[in-house]
Scaffold this motif. Structure first.
Motif, PDB file in Angstrom:
ATOM      1  N   VAL A  47       0.451   8.645 -14.311  1.00  0.00           N
ATOM      2  CA  VAL A  47       1.906   8.812 -14.112  1.00  0.00           C
ATOM      3  C   VAL A  47       2.484   7.819 -13.118  1.00  0.00           C
ATOM      4  CG1 VAL A  47       2.495  11.178 -14.696  1.00  0.00           C
ATOM      5  CG2 VAL A  47       1.318  10.722 -12.563  1.00  0.00           C
ATOM      6  N   PHE A  48       1.655   7.325 -12.222  1.00  0.00           N
ATOM      7  CA  PHE A  48       2.169   6.415 -11.186  1.00  0.00           C
ATOM      8  C   PHE A  48       2.020   4.950 -11.569  1.00  0.00           C
ATOM      9  CE2 PHE A  48       0.402  10.105  -8.668  1.00  0.00           C
ATOM     10  CZ  PHE A  48       1.635  10.728  -8.516  1.00  0.00           C
ATOM     11  N   HIS A  49       1.581   4.684 -12.794  1.00  0.00           N
ATOM     12  CA  HIS A  49       1.217   3.314 -13.142  1.00  0.00           C
ATOM     13  C   HIS A  49       2.417   2.362 -13.152  1.00  0.00           C
ATOM     14  CE1 HIS A  49      -1.620   0.659 -15.773  1.00  0.00           C
ATOM     15  NE2 HIS A  49      -1.128   0.031 -14.732  1.00  0.00           N
ATOM     16  N   ALA A  50       3.476   2.756 -13.893  1.00  0.00           N
ATOM     17  CA  ALA A  50       4.619   1.847 -14.071  1.00  0.00           C
ATOM     18  C   ALA A  50       5.184   1.386 -12.725  1.00  0.00           C
ATOM     19  CB  ALA A  50       5.692   2.529 -14.894  1.00  0.00           C
ATOM     20  N   GLY A  51       5.420   2.342 -11.822  1.00  0.00           N
ATOM     21  CA  GLY A  51       5.978   2.001 -10.522  1.00  0.00           C
ATOM     22  C   GLY A  51       5.094   1.021  -9.772  1.00  0.00           C
ATOM     23  N   ASN A  52       3.790   1.212  -9.879  1.00  0.00           N
ATOM     24  CA  ASN A  52       2.883   0.310  -9.172  1.00  0.00           C
ATOM     25  C   ASN A  52       2.882  -1.094  -9.758  1.00  0.00           C
ATOM     26  OD1 ASN A  52       1.326   1.382  -6.865  1.00  0.00           O
ATOM     27  ND2 ASN A  52       0.982   3.067  -8.274  1.00  0.00           N
ATOM     28  N   ILE A  53       3.049  -1.210 -11.072  1.00  0.00           N
ATOM     29  CA  ILE A  53       3.084  -2.558 -11.672  1.00  0.00           C
ATOM     30  C   ILE A  53       4.290  -3.327 -11.133  1.00  0.00           C
ATOM     31  CG2 ILE A  53       3.393  -3.844 -13.817  1.00  0.00           C
ATOM     32  CD1 ILE A  53       1.895  -1.707 -15.267  1.00  0.00           C
TER      33      ILE A  53
END
Ligand code: HEM
Ligand SMILES: [Cu+2]
Ligand SMILES: [Cu+2]
Lengths: 537, 316
Positions: free
Chosen positions: A462-468
């Motif tokens: 769930v946190f992937h997009a923000g981290n990219i």
């Protein structure tokens, strides 16, 4: 402008003293040379810290292992935090620009204790060397985070002692700089410079110096207690020895919260100088600016508990700390209002330092507002120790102190080096830096809100997009940073000669040649007007 | 899994939202307003348009206004935060009591009837009170969907409570840095309907994790999952923090006992010592002090089951 011809005295850069080459710097007690010693040490450490940050962000671009394992990641954020806090932003503006400009801005020849000043730099270097030793000695680098929380700091097999002792020595360097500045400001102001004729940058250094002098000893004794506990097993903080881990947190934050004001107050001072100079207008509400700096320094002592809302303090303690946290925001708000009002009806010269100043006001507001959210008890319970906090403090210390530092670097560059920087490249660097900054830290607010804890090597999908997005921001920021630094170094060689007052500033440093002569002033200046006297004559 | 849209996953979601959006809303307005004014000034009074600045030393009335209004706003913000937090401090008397035990790097939840679980299983619409215990360093239990968090401090009594309002699975994280595997210190909160919870609770086996019954030594494996041993030990030969169980039983092991290296054979007695008094003998090449004693939580019977499982991991 040629100092030789005009004043018959060489600039501080050409001065030939007892020593030559490198020794003419590291044995110099001239406040200007010491300022530059700090500048180069701090920039090198900043480069190391920023590279660690870049690598950490790269690791976080995808869940699971990307370029390093969890042990390395934990060691990275620990070193990043220690370097950035204790060796970059705490000394930052006071040690570099304070040293260089404080005596000049108050019309003095040097600081009160020049030898002590050089000794502070030696301590600084010693502290840094100890931190570096901790990376290579023993069973592995420290991995506690820059906060060294007990009892984890007693369980870890990482090499703690040199790192903790290094932070202790860096603290001493800071205390001595503070002491030196206090005496300088009390004793060495030029004739006629009453307290209320003193410019705001020296005022902010004055408030900072009190915090350095009074708060830093607390971290000193705390870190010594950690050393004693690790070596002699005296139970101060470790519950298995009968100690109390919350006592550690109280002591740690009693210093480390005021330390945030050591970082931000001089930044506010520098921004005040930049805004008046480029608006060609006296500062709006001078007295309120002075009072608000002192108020922040004072109230800042009493809010440390907001780092511990979920640790287990009593209810009364919680809401007292929460209320005080909201109140400490007021003087900062007053400063923002006065800065903006200073621009009103000014005649604004759009130069790079001024762009840094308005970028500072913008990111500082975001940092401050997110601080209000964190100060609220109900919101804090959810957001504490998440990426929201990481975003918040980068907006304040990197956005605030960092932007002010770069602004100051461009503003005083002509004075310090005698050269003008290349304006186009400086602006390109600033734009990239700003875009990168927002893209890097903006998404972290969202990640924290969604529940991603801080100091997480790995995370859920769930946190992937923000981290990219955040990681890509770090690349833009880094390129901007590189352009800014390369441009300044290139301008040292190729830049045009700087006049003594390139911006039309009114404070004393603009009345002497660029670069300043060794003794600063050939004749001690006599001050008769306020610091920002733009009245037409 | 976790979603912020489940607006009423717990009773604290709405109080969080009130204080968060109140402050965020005012802040956003101020941020936009001040930025627009600042940019307007920068364009309007730039030195091409405005050749001569009009000097103005300040205005005391304005200063008072922009001191007093922010103070009032700040007090309102404080109030919402405090009002939202206050109920967290006091758990209802009839709350379901569960003890939550944290150690590096796992959570374990212990129920009043002796049941233990690595996940937090709770009934919907019943207040739950967690009694928070940490066995080693500070951890912090954080359930984002419920908007609750509390540090777990060794040697200190603490509690946390909430009222789950939606059936479903939610993530639970450790949010206080606790070392190497901090980011893997997670669990799931399973909110069940009352019927499902009652039958789960009545199932008297100590462990709930569904592992295949047919695996030899399965009971030992369940105990270890429950106790969080697998946060540090693997069954497939990889080294996590401690040595793997694979091909361990019956082999020779070099350990450090009272500062001297000795070679021992891994038998029942050795494993029992390794579990009950882990720091008396340290396997060579591994750090001391990481593994805590399980004397209080594991019976001799449990340990025999664990040993059965270890034996099943030998290749021969
Ligand atoms: C060059 C750009 C920078 C990048 C890419 C960066 C990135 C990061 C990252 C990824 C973390 C870890 C967040 C986490 O724990 O989840 C972090 C932590 C931190 N950063 Fe930065 N940072 C930068 C600059 C700075 C600056 C200028 C400061 C100055 C104060 C700073 C102070 C800190 C501190 C104190 C921590 C916390 C360390 C800890 O948790 O112990 N950073 N940073
Ligand atoms: Cu933990
Ligand atoms: Cu943790």
């Amino acid at each position: 402008m040629n100092t030789q011809k005009e004043f018959g005295e060489p600039g501080y850069l050409d001065y030939k003293g007892r020593y030559k080459g490198l020794f003419s710097w590291i044995f110099s007690t001239d406040h200007k040379r010491i300022g530059l010693l700090y500048l180069f040490s701090i920039l090198s450490l900043f480069a190391i810290g920023a590279t660690l940050g870049l690598l950490m962000k790269f690791e976080l671009i995808a869940p699971g292992k990307t370029i390093m394992g969890p042990q390395a990641y934990n060691a990275f954020f620990t070193l990043h935090g220690i370097v950035m806090i204790f060796a970059v932003v705490i000394p930052g503006l006071p040690a570099v620009f304070g040293n260089f400009l404080l005596p000049i801005m108050i019309g003095a020849k040097d600081v009160a204790f020049p030898k002590l000043n050089l000794f502070s730099w030696y301590l600084y270097v010693t502290g840094v060397v100890l931190v570096i030793i901790s990376q290579f000695a023993g069973d592995g680098p420290p991995d506690t985070g820059w906060t060294f929380y007990a009892p984890y700091s007693f369980r870890t097999t990482g090499t703690m002692l040199p790192a903790v002792f290094g932070a202790f020595v860096l603290g001493f360097s800071s205390i001595l700089t503070g002491l030196n500045f206090l005496v300088t400001i009390h004793r060495m102001r030029a004739p006629g410079m009453t307290w209320l004729k003193m410019p705001l940058f020296p005022w902010s250094l004055y408030a900072t110096a009190w915090v350095q002098l009074l708060a830093t000893p607390i971290i000193g004794i705390t870190l010594l207690m950690v050393v004693a506990e690790r070596t002699l097993h005296i139970g101060f903080f470790d519950p298995s020895l009968g100690g109390d881990p919350l006592l550690y947190q109280h002591l740690f934050w009693t210093y480390s919260h005021p330390a945030v004001y050591i970082m931000i107050l001089p930044a506010m001072g520098a921004i005040s100088e930049i805004i008046t100079t480029f608006s060609h207008k006296t500062i709006f509400g001078y007295k309120f600016m002075v009072v608000s700096v002192l108020a922040i320094a004072f109230v800042g002592y009493f809010v440390w508990g907001h780092h511990m809302f979920t640790s287990g303090m009593s209810g009364t303690a919680l809401y007292t700390f929460s209320l005080l946290t909201f109140l400490v925001a007021i003087p900062s708000a007053i400063k923002v209002f006065n800065w903006i009002s200073t621009m009103h009806k000014g005649s604004i010269d759009l130069q790079t330092p001024f762009y840094w100043a308005i970028a500072f006001i913008f990111v500082f507001m975001i940092g401050g507002f997110s601080g209000l959210i964190l100060g609220s008890l109900a919101a804090n319970v959810h957001l504490h120790n998440t990426n929201f906090v990481v975003a918040h403090f980068h907006f304040i210390v990197f956005g605030g102190t960092g932007f002010a530092f770069f602004g100051a670097m461009h503003y005083w560059f002509p004075k310090i080096t005698g050269k003008m920087y290349d304006k186009t490249w400086a602006n390109i660097g600033l734009i990239l830096f700003f875009i990168g900054f927002i893209t890097l830290y903006g998404p972290m607010f969202y990640l924290g809100f969604k529940g991603m804890p801080r100091r997480y090597f790995d995370y859920d999908e769930v946190f992937h997009a923000g981290n990219i997005i955040s990681t890509m921001g770090s690349w833009v920021l880094y390129s901007g940073l590189a352009i800014i630094i390369i441009n300044l170094f290139a301008s040292l060689k190729g830049g045009a000669k700087a006049p003594s007052d390139p911006w039309g500033g009114k404070t004393l440093e603009w009345t002497i040649p660029s670069p300043p002569p060794v003794e600063n002033f050939t004749e001690t200046p006599v001050v008769t007007k306020g610091p920002y006297d733009y009245k037409q004559v | 899994m976790y979603s912020t849209t489940a607006t009423d996953a717990s009773n604290f979601v709405s109080t969080f939202n009130t204080s968060f959006y109140f402050i965020a809303g005012i802040s956003l307005l101020l941020l936009i307003g001040l930025t627009v004014i600042m940019l307007y000034f920068v364009f309007r009074y730039n030195n091409k348009k405005n050749k001569v600045a009009v000097q103005n030393e300040g205005n005391t009335r304005l200063e008072i206004i922009w001191t007093v209004i922010p103070i009032l706003l700040a007090i309102a913000m404080f109030y919402y935060g405090w009002a939202g937090w206050k109920p967290m401090n006091k758990a209802p008397k009839d709350a379901l009591k569960i003890t939550s035990v944290a150690r590096m790097w796992s959570f374990s939840f212990q129920y009043e009837n002796g049941k233990q679980s690595p996940d937090l299983v709770i009934p919907v619409n019943t207040p739950v009170k967690l009694n928070l215990v940490s066995l080693d360093v500070i951890h912090s239990i954080f359930i984002p969907a419920f908007r609750v968090k509390s540090d777990m401090v060794p040697g200190r009594e603490k509690m946390m409570w909430f009222l789950p309002q939606t059936v479903g699975d939610f993530d639970l994280y450790c949010s206080e840095y606790c070392g190497l595997r901090h980011s893997y210190m997670n669990a799931t909160v399973k909110v069940l309907s009352n019927e499902d919870y009652t039958s789960w609770y009545a199932d008297s086996s100590k462990v709930i994790t569904a592992t295949e019954e047919s695996v030899p030594g399965a009971e030992g494996l369940k105990i270890m999952i429950n106790q969080g041993c697998n946060a540090c030990h693997s069954s497939d030969g990889t080294k996590i923090v401690g040595p793997s169980y694979m091909n361990l039983y019956g082999e020779k092991q070099v350990v450090i006992r009272e500062g001297k290296e000795v070679t021992v054979t891994v038998d029942d007695e050795y494993i029992k010592r390794a579990i009950n008094d882990p720091n008396s003998e340290i396997v060579k090449g591994y750090p001391k002090g990481l593994m805590q004693s399980y004397k209080a939580t594991l019976s001799d019977d449990d340990i025999s089951k664990i040993i059965e499982y270890m034996k099943s991991l030998n290749d021969k």
